[in-house]
Write an enzyme that holds these catalytic residues in place. Structure first.
Site, PDB file in Angstrom:
ATOM      1  N   ILE A  48       0.854  -1.190   0.000  1.00 56.21           N
ATOM      2  CA  ILE A  48       0.000   0.000   0.000  1.00 56.21           C
ATOM      3  C   ILE A  48       0.887   1.236   0.000  1.00 56.21           C
ATOM      4  CG2 ILE A  48      -1.790   1.293   1.262  1.00 56.21           C
ATOM      5  CD1 ILE A  48      -2.604  -1.394   2.545  1.00 56.21           C
ATOM      6  N   LYS A  84      12.082  27.410   4.794  1.00 57.42           N
ATOM      7  CA  LYS A  84      10.870  28.045   4.251  1.00 57.42           C
ATOM      8  C   LYS A  84      10.498  29.236   5.136  1.00 57.42           C
ATOM      9  CE  LYS A  84       5.942  27.132   3.638  1.00 57.42           C
ATOM     10  NZ  LYS A  84       4.846  26.182   3.823  1.00 57.42           N
ATOM     11  N   PRO A 102       3.896  35.310   5.174  1.00 60.45           N
ATOM     12  CA  PRO A 102       5.195  35.003   5.788  1.00 60.45           C
ATOM     13  C   PRO A 102       5.047  34.418   7.196  1.00 60.45           C
ATOM     14  CG  PRO A 102       4.646  37.297   6.155  1.00 60.45           C
ATOM     15  CD  PRO A 102       3.454  36.692   5.458  1.00 60.45           C
ATOM     16  N   VAL A 191      -4.395  -5.491   6.593  1.00 61.20           N
ATOM     17  CA  VAL A 191      -5.460  -5.890   7.517  1.00 61.20           C
ATOM     18  C   VAL A 191      -6.556  -6.618   6.737  1.00 61.20           C
ATOM     19  CG1 VAL A 191      -7.234  -5.037   9.096  1.00 61.20           C
ATOM     20  CG2 VAL A 191      -4.978  -3.982   9.071  1.00 61.20           C
ATOM     21  N   THR A 351      -1.071  22.634   6.003  1.00 60.29           N
ATOM     22  CA  THR A 351      -1.552  22.370   7.362  1.00 60.29           C
ATOM     23  C   THR A 351      -1.625  20.878   7.706  1.00 60.29           C
ATOM     24  OG1 THR A 351      -3.810  22.470   6.546  1.00 60.29           O
ATOM     25  CG2 THR A 351      -2.915  24.475   7.514  1.00 60.29           C
ATOM     26  N   ILE A 353       0.610  18.350   7.912  1.00 60.22           N
ATOM     27  CA  ILE A 353       1.562  17.843   8.909  1.00 60.22           C
ATOM     28  C   ILE A 353       1.284  18.509  10.253  1.00 60.22           C
ATOM     29  CG2 ILE A 353       4.010  17.809   9.581  1.00 60.22           C
ATOM     30  CD1 ILE A 353       4.729  17.163   6.719  1.00 60.22           C
TER      31      ILE A 353
END
Lengths: 506, 437
Positions: A48, A84, A102, A191, A351, A353
């Site tokens: 997977i 970044k 920023p 599974v 957003t 992570i």
């Protein structure tokens, strides 16, 4: 409702799924818990694949890495990371607009008067510069410069933070190594069955295709969009937010790096969504996010290939389908969903992570000792919902506040946005005031960058700002600009800095 | 910009002082001098620092010009089954964490297994100082043990008002309220009369001579009595008088206007009471600060809300900080009303939650979410906004032996000897620090 079973100590935690969410969870738990006390097992299958395209981060990841005690240079080398300072948004207001979000404040306050008010007064005195010119992080980004703020001499500005661009697959690999060194057991397999027990319906084990059984008292579902445990088995309702967030597909392609990496992510709008461009040390992560209602997969792929000038032979990841939204309860019975299984908005503003990280932190805080955790579970669900809701409004803002003419964007303009966002926009428009909470992800400067960047200027200033005449305000903001220019002038190039601190892969 | 403040009281002067930072504001206070029924001595939470910052009052100037002293801790005295007990808690952190293991969880495990006999409060540097009548300014250096606490204040009300009046000479004063015409851009009404809603007697306050040992301490004492919570505050320069406030559990309305009955209640606590006052107020659920088309309203009742934990100075500070965050150009800015009231009310509610916690402990409430979550998981409800830090709440709960029912998984992976050694190390460091002050 309180579980009816007798208290049973948690001795085994099972994590299902080995992508970024799975290994981040495993790493954090292995740092917090000793294997001779609580054993952590992670089940994943090589068959997977993982989505693995979340390559841009926000500064909070540094807190996560520091919780793990990871050395920054080791982490950066392992993940080909670059720095970044923010995100460049091109074409989001109108087709020609170009602004930055920023990781920094804008300007500086005077007598506790927010810089925004001084900027608006300076404009009345003839200032023509856009709001995002008053940020050290943005000015450095445009010059492709970077260094740690604390390395700058004291008289210069150090009002910015930073995050990373990274190879998400390498990050998961790095965290896997970290976790296994700390006793996490990886179990290979898919599974095939999930066993629950009476009377409470808690999950007690997973049966794998190779015949193995993995038992535990607490299960973490990191199985991605499939949400094997939280969705398919436990049927936690999914709040669908696709009426607010119309993009539902993404395609990712990697490309060689042709010039030195810039210290910012690019988000470039197109007729039915946007492209991302994320420069790592040796390559770029590219992608297209779009609404399949307005753009076909084939068109999207052709557009992306043309955009980055790549041949048709490049390895393509996608189309990846997603449904923006969130589980009403991320923790049901003894199963906690973390990552895509608990919800996903879309890649904008990096957003994903962060939401994984926020979930992990809340879990560590509320980690139960045994299976009697009804109140901790309710608190966890409340906090995670709050986190998702605040991120949701901020993402919708980017789409809603556009002045583009294409059908997709016109439709985005006319969506019935959440009341919380409506109220925020209207108040800002009329008064310039942005309300702020103590918790949540995006604070005032983030909202200011998008609101100003996409063409919304408040009608009023804070009356306290009248302490200065418009001309005095203009002088004040220009003096700030001089200080900012001097700061950026003394910063090294981003690539030089990467070499200087020894993280650049040879 | 012309600003008219109605009401010559503490709220008006605190507002005027904060506004006087901006020289282009022409501020006028109108109305006869009113004490607002305020106690002579009040406490203020550490949040008061936000007001000092906003009003640009340097801390050293405040210390020198206003009769005040730092408030480090609370001492609650109970008498259960004829055994008198003291419960201390402070505006502080307790102990030090061990990786992901928070100190209170480590302590709870030792307590469960009877490895510690010590009180949790002795792991707060602020409590230790207060117990010894010592005070050291807290540090901003996160590596310093002195950064583990902050302080509130004990303030002489009259002295504070006097300072405010003296330090903003440009504020004009009018005895009579002028006709409310367009002459003023903004009207802030700090003297809204009590509304017609029924008021209930909430507290009795009085002054009494301070006992020698109490004067000059850095804490507030709170005693559980038959009538409710009796809190006492004293200042060394306040003519050796202590301010006492009895927050009543219940007082029949008929009694609240009967001075003889009130005196009888007070006599049960002291024979030398002076300046006895009864405060009545609305239920806390009422919003009593809001923006109206003609003025910004700040209800007198709201300024007088009585609690063991917060005072008029605290509610006024919250009002002013919110006013400045949502500063309107004119009174007709209705858009700001909902934001202002939402934020202001939520912040006041966070103070009320803290206040109610002690009442819930005494009344052994079983449905208090904060207590129940803490017992189950050792966590404090995270509500937004909250002016009370989780550590302060943990200190309050643990001081009453409300401890997490189960050991944290992080505590379980350390030996008891390791935890004891950690506690002893902290105690030794803190005791040495206090000795050196």
């Amino acid at each position: 409702m309180q579980s009816v079973s007798r208290p049973k100590l948690i001795k085994n935690i099972v994590i299902l799924g080995g992508g970024t969410a799975g290994w981040m969870t495993a790493a954090a738990l292995s740092k917090a818990l000793k294997p001779d006390n609580i054993q952590i097992k992670l089940v994943e299958s090589e068959q997977i694949g993982t989505v693995g395209v979340g390559e841009a981060t926000i500064p909070h990841i540094r807190t996560f890495n520091s919780l793990l005690g990871i050395s920054e240079s080791e982490f950066m080398q392992a993940t080909e990371a670059t720095f970044k300072l923010g995100i460049q948004f091109k074409g989001w207001g109108n087709k020609d607009s170009d602004y930055f979000h920023p990781f920094s404040d804008f300007g500086e306050a005077y007598q506790q008067i927010n810089f925004q008010n001084l900027y608006l007064k300076a404009k009345q005195a003839g200032l023509k510069l856009p709001f995002d010119n008053f940020s050290t992080a943005i000015a450095a980004s445009r010059e492709k410069k970077f260094c740690f703020a604390q390395n700058l001499p004291p008289p210069l500005l150090n009002n910015y933070s930073y995050a990373y661009h990274l190879n998400a697959t390498a990050y998961a690999r790095f965290l896997r190594q970290y976790s296994e060194q700390r006793g996490v057991k990886r179990v290979e397999g898919k599974v095939t069955a999930i066993k629950t027990k009476l009377p409470d319906g808690d999950i007690c084990s997973l049966t794998l295709d190779n015949g193995k059984t993995v038992a535990g008292e607490l299960f973490i579902d990191c199985s991605g969009f499939r949400a094997l445990l939280i969705g398919q088995l436990l049927k936690s309702d999914y709040q669908d937010w696709s009426h607010w967030l119309k993009c539902d597909s993404a395609i990712a392609i990697q490309s060689p790096l042709h010039s030195s990496p810039h210290p910012y992510t690019q988000a470039i709008a197109h007729q039915a969504g946007w492209y991302w461009h994320i420069p790592l040390q040796t390559r770029c992560g590219n992608g297209i996010v779009y609404s399949s209602q307005y753009l076909s997969d084939q068109q999207a792929l052709v557009q992306l290939q043309a955009k980055i000038g790549l041949s048709k032979n490049a390895r393509i990841n996608g189309p990846i389908r997603f449904r923006p939204g969130v589980r009403q309860r991320a923790w049901v019975k003894n199963c906690i969903a973390i990552g895509l299984s608990s919800g996903f908005l879309e890649p904008l503003e990096s957003t994903s992570i962060h939401l994984i990280q926020a979930s992990i932190f809340k879990l560590i805080e509320l980690m139960p000792a045994d299976n009697q955790f009804a109140l901790a579970r309710a608190e966890y669900n409340r906090l995670i919902n709050y986190e998702y809701n605040t991120v949701r409004d901020f993402i919708i803002l980017h789409y809603y506040l556009n002045q583009r003419k294409e059908a997709f964007w016109q439709d985005c303009q006319s969506i019935d946005i959440p009341d919380s966002l409506k109220h925020k926009i209207e108040t800002f428009k009329l008064t310039g005031i942005l309300t702020e909470n103590q918790q949540g992800l995006f604070f005032k400067p983030s909202w200011q960058s998008v609101l100003f960047g996409q063409g919304l200027t408040p009608k009023q200033t804070d009356p306290r700002a009248d302490l200065m005449t418009n001309q005095q305000a203009l002088d004040f903001v220009l003096r700030y600009l001089d200080k900012q220019d001097e700061t950026v002038r003394q910063m090294p190039g981003h690539d030089c800095w990467l070499n200087q601190i020894g993280v650049m892969r040879q | 910009m012309k600003i008219l403040i109605l009401g010559n009281n503490l709220a008006a002067w605190m507002t005027a002082k904060a506004l006087s930072v901006y020289s282009h504001f022409e501020v006028t206070i109108a109305g006869k001098k009113s004490s607002n029924n305020l106690p002579a001595i009040q406490s203020a939470l550490p949040y008061f620092d936000e007001y000092l910052k906003l009003a640009q009052i340097p801390k050293n100037e405040f210390t020198q010009q206003v009769i005040n002293q730092p408030l480090l801790a609370h001492q609650v005295m109970t008498n259960i089954n004829n055994a008198s007990q003291q419960h201390w808690f402070a505006f502080s952190e307790y102990g030090a964490p061990l990786g992901p293991l928070e100190f209170h969880q480590a302590f709870a495990r030792l307590k469960h297994n009877r490895w510690v006999k010590d009180d949790f409060c002795n792991y707060s540097l602020a409590v230790l100082q207060a117990k010894h009548g010592k005070y050291q300014v807290s540090s901003k250096n996160p590596n310093s043990a002195y950064s583990t606490y902050v302080n509130g204040y004990i303030i002489d009300t009259a002295s504070f008002i006097h300072y405010l009046q003296m330090s903003c000479p440009k504020v004009k004063q009018l005895d009579a309220i002028p006709p409310l015409t367009a002459a003023h851009d903004l009207i802030i009404n700090c003297s809204i009369a009590p509304s017609k809603m029924p008021l209930t007697a909430n507290s009795i306050s009085w002054l009494e001579p301070s006992c020698q040992k109490f004067t000059g301490q850095y804490h507030k004492t709170i005693e559980m009595t038959a009538h409710g919570l009796l809190s006492k505050l004293a200042l060394p320069d306040n003519k050796n008088m202590s301010q006492c406030q009895l927050t009543l559990n219940h007082l029949p309305d008929a009694l609240s206007d009967d001075q003889t009955a009130i005196n009888r209640i007070v006599a049960q606590y002291t024979q030398q009471a002076s300046d006895i006052r009864v405060s009545k107020q609305l239920t806390p659920a009422e919003n009593q600060a809001f923006y109206r088309a003609s003025h910004i309203a700040f209800d007198v009742q709201w300024q007088q809300l009585k609690s063991w934990s917060y005072s008029a100075i605290d509610t006024i500070s919250v009002f002013i900080v919110n006013l400045f965050e949502h500063f309107p150009r004119r009174n007709d800015n209705q858009k700001l009303n909902s934001i202002f009231t939402e934020h202001y009310t939520k912040q006041i509610q966070s103070l009320q939650r803290y206040d109610q916690l002690l009442h819930a402990i005494f009344s052994k409430e079983t449905n208090n979410n904060s207590i129940n979550l803490f017992k189950e998981s050792g966590r404090i409800l995270q509500l937004d906004p909250d002016l009370i830090k989780p550590d302060w709440i943990i200190g309050l709960l643990m001081s009453f032996d409300i401890i997490p029912a189960k050991c944290s998984p992080y505590a379980n992976q350390l030996t008891e000897a390791q935890l004891v050694s950690h506690c002893e190390k902290i105690k030794s460091v803190f005791n040495q620090k206090v000795k050196n002050i």
